[in-house]
Design an enzyme around this catalytic site. Structure first.
Site, PDB file in Angstrom:
ATOM      1  N   GLU A  58       2.066  -0.435  -5.053  1.00  0.00           N
ATOM      2  CA  GLU A  58       1.053   0.378  -5.188  1.00  0.00           C
ATOM      3  C   GLU A  58       1.345   1.579  -5.445  1.00  0.00           C
ATOM      4  OE1 GLU A  58      -3.348   2.662  -4.188  1.00  0.00           O
ATOM      5  OE2 GLU A  58      -1.746   2.471  -2.294  1.00  0.00           O
TER       6      GLU A  58
ATOM      7  N   ASP B  81       1.280  -0.669   0.270  1.00  0.00           N
ATOM      8  CA  ASP B  81      -0.260   0.042   0.443  1.00  0.00           C
ATOM      9  C   ASP B  81       1.074   0.917   0.557  1.00  0.00           C
ATOM     10  OD1 ASP B  81      -2.453   1.254   0.309  1.00  0.00           O
ATOM     11  OD2 ASP B  81      -1.522   2.052   2.402  1.00  0.00           O
TER      12      ASP B  81
HETATM   13  C1  NOJ Z   1      -4.319   3.223  -0.640  1.00  0.00           C
HETATM   14  C2  NOJ Z   1      -5.846   2.381  -0.387  1.00  0.00           C
HETATM   15  O1  NOJ Z   1      -6.225   1.305  -1.465  1.00  0.00           O
HETATM   16  C3  NOJ Z   1      -7.009   2.805  -0.124  1.00  0.00           C
HETATM   17  O2  NOJ Z   1      -7.745   2.368  -0.094  1.00  0.00           O
HETATM   18  C4  NOJ Z   1      -6.182   3.785   0.979  1.00  0.00           C
HETATM   19  O3  NOJ Z   1      -7.126   4.652   1.379  1.00  0.00           O
HETATM   20  C5  NOJ Z   1      -5.278   4.227   0.905  1.00  0.00           C
HETATM   21  N1  NOJ Z   1      -3.654   3.755   0.522  1.00  0.00           N
HETATM   22  C6  NOJ Z   1      -4.292   4.530   2.826  1.00  0.00           C
HETATM   23  O4  NOJ Z   1      -3.675   3.375   3.157  1.00  0.00           O
END
Ligand code: NOJ
Length: 587
Positions: A288, A229
């Protein structure tokens, strides 16, 4: 059309014996990875919230769908200020989802079915309820524990102003002032997301040690990899400089920022890679990372870093042949030098589902608030999915897209849980619309999501979803679910599909794109189709325009996202492709 298909079979790797052991290494180079959003997938205990037991009970559905792996969004102990992306204990399953035994059982069951399992790791920030943060609050300014986060004195005469001008991605300042143990107004701490999500300071060695240990904890349990993440956010620019007049970051934007995509972040991933390599089983990391260009994304997947990174440039591309061709070229050109597979993704839990995005006018926002022309959106979504699955590399499918689900754009405000909705009264806070529990069966809510008809679901499902359920679509050859099943089956079997680093573009009329893929290493033995004399090559034609297009007949049609192509006889045999339609051909 698929039932008439005769093609060489590269699916032997998934039948019989130990399903995982039969797969070649590098499975992730062409894997289709299905995202499960645990809250909304299947609710075994009937409390209205999905759980791990629910996921376990539906694994055979995923195996039959034809995906290779399952990625689960966070299910760790969490106060759920951001739907579990605020983790209070990284080694514990939140009781609302089950326990560690459920997680272990899920991995075991998945492996027995030949599916790999990827968990979500959230290293940029934790929950404000995490023990470290609570201790940091208790121990006060200057304490060792505060150094694991970004605590700073405020600006202004009495420290009443935040330490810099950064804004939270969820709206409002990226800093919150704490009350010190003696009751005075004190330091501020950084949170790129909600105030309940304090950012770790990755300069502190204890943070790095802790995450290496967390990785091992889940690797020991058997997980096949991690989705990282906010992989681009862990390192901040030295001195935490002001942004000045720069536009502040919108949710999941691609702008350059002093808290995103800093070069220092790569050392972290280089330190993680050897940990994964210690474990047998070809395990992976996927980043991500929202970066300004695909070329910047490629930095995350250099050979000694992560394995894959989501291709958000692709996700953000409108349904337009020219733009799609550009982003495909840019992606393949960026990934080739680092030897990483391209990835393709159209939907996830943070963006409006592609059936709704494509139902509306193209927009630079990933949050669309109007249903648009649903029929058009679904037609394009089906075509877009077939295009995605034809491209070389790995693809991500977000739960429910195989049912053609639209976003629920009319959720009442009072049921919304997206923290950004509440922080900025609306702007970009509409992620609940793609998180509504998915319909499995029956004619009344929760449509098999929970065990009892009329039982709860944490977000209400629209009445119209009865006809979109798995049960309703199964066996209907025109349904989106059966289209996904057919496309994934062809993708597994066709020798020219899956891994690769290039496509051969074919001439196509304006508004359409066409490309050929051939079997790597020559077609004679690996791909030739003895039954038909076909070469084992594959052609994908996507018509993104609003009028039919004609092009030289590319081969024998296998599968269409919509109307079947029409063959026009003449001096040159032509194929006519309907608007908003993708057709796969074998030749
Ligand atoms: C990316 C995640 O996919 C999202 O859902 C989240 O709110 C943010 N990162 C913070 O962790």
């Amino acid at each position: 059309m698929t039932q008439h298909l005769v093609i060489p079979d590269r699916s032997a790797r998934i039948v019989g014996g130990d399903p995982l052991a039969q797969r070649r290494t590098g499975w992730w180079r062409d894997a289709v990875i299905y995202q499960v959003y645990p809250r909304s997938f299947a609710d075994a205990n009937g409390d209205g919230m999905g759980d791990l037991a629910g996921v376990r009970s539906r694994l055979s559905y995923l195996r039959d769908l034809g995906v290779d792996a399952v990625w689960l969004s966070p299910f760790y102990a969490s106060p759920q200020a951001d739907a579990g992306y605020d983790v209070a204990d990284y080694r514990k399953v939140d009781p609302m989802f089950g326990d560690t035994a459920d997680a272990a059982g899920l991995i075991e069951d998945a492996h027995a079915l030949g599916l790999r399992v990827i968990f979500d790791l959230v290293p940029n920030h934790c929950s404000d309820q995490h023990e470290w943060f609570q201790q940091a609050l208790r121990e006060g300014p200057g304490s060792a524990l505060r150094k694991r986060f970004h605590f700073r004195p405020g600006r202004g005469l009495s420290g009443e102003l935040p330490p810099n001008d950064w804004e939270s991605i969820f709206g409002g300042p990226a800093w919150t002032r704490v009350t010190e143990p003696d009751g005075s107004a004190g330091e501020w701490y950084l949170h790129l997301f909600a105030p309940e999500q304090p950012d770790f300071d990755w300069e502190h060695p204890a943070v790095a040690d802790e995450f290496r240990s967390i990785l091992r904890f889940w690797l020991d349990l058997g997980v096949d990899g991690f989705r990282i993440d906010v992989a681009h956010g862990l390192v901040k620019a030295p001195g935490l400089p002001d942004l000045g007049m720069h536009d502040q970051l919108k949710l999941l934007g691609n702008d350059e920022m002093p808290f995103f995509d800093q070069d220092g972040v790569h050392a972290i991933y280089r330190s993680w890679r050897p940990i994964l390599e210690e474990y047998a089983g070809d395990r992976i990391f996927v980043a991500e990372a929202w970066t300004p260009t695909v070329a910047r994304t490629a930095n995350y997947v250099r050979p000694d870093e992560l394995h894959q990174a989501f291709n958000f440039q692709y996700l953000g591309t409108p349904w337009n042949a020219e733009a799609l061709r550009d982003v495909v070229d840019q992606t393949l050109d960026a990934m080739r030098p680092v030897g990483a597979p391209a990835t393709w993704v159209l939907s996830n839990h943070d963006v409006t589902r592609h059936a709704t995005r494509f139902a509306n006018e193209p927009s630079s926002s990933t949050q669309i608030r109007t249903p648009g022309d649903r029929e058009l959106g679904l037609r394009r979504a089906r075509a877009a999915t077939m295009l995605m699955l034809a491209l070389p590399g790995s693809a991500y499918v977000y739960q429910g897209e195989e049912l053609g689900l639209p976003d629920v754009t009319d959720l009442p405000d009072e049921v919304r849980q997206d923290p950004s909705f509440h922080r900025q009264a609306g702007q970009d806070g509409f992620r609940d619309g793609c998180r509504v529990p998915i319909p499995w069966s029956g004619t009344a809510a929760p449509y098999g999501f929970g065990p009892v008809e009329g039982g709860p679901s944490w977000l209400p499902q629209p009445q119209s979803w009865a006809e979109l359920s798995v049960e309703a679509q199964t066996g209907d050859p025109t349904s989106t679910l059966e289209l996904y099943r057919s496309a994934l089956a062809v993708r597994i079997k066709h020798p020219a599909l899956g891994a690769g680093d290039s496509v051969e573009w074919l001439d196509a009329p304006a508004g359409a794109l066409a490309f050929r893929r051939t079997v790597a290493g020559g077609s004679d033995e690996t791909g030739a189709d003895g039954a038909t004399g076909a070469s084992g090559a594959f052609v994908c034609v996507a018509n993104t325009g609003s009028v039919p297009v004609r092009l030289p007949l590319p081969g024998r049609p296998m599968l269409s996202s919509g109307a079947e192509p029409v063959v026009i006889e003449g001096p040159e045999r032509l194929a006519e492709i309907a608007p908003d339609t993708t057709v796969w051909w074998t030749c």
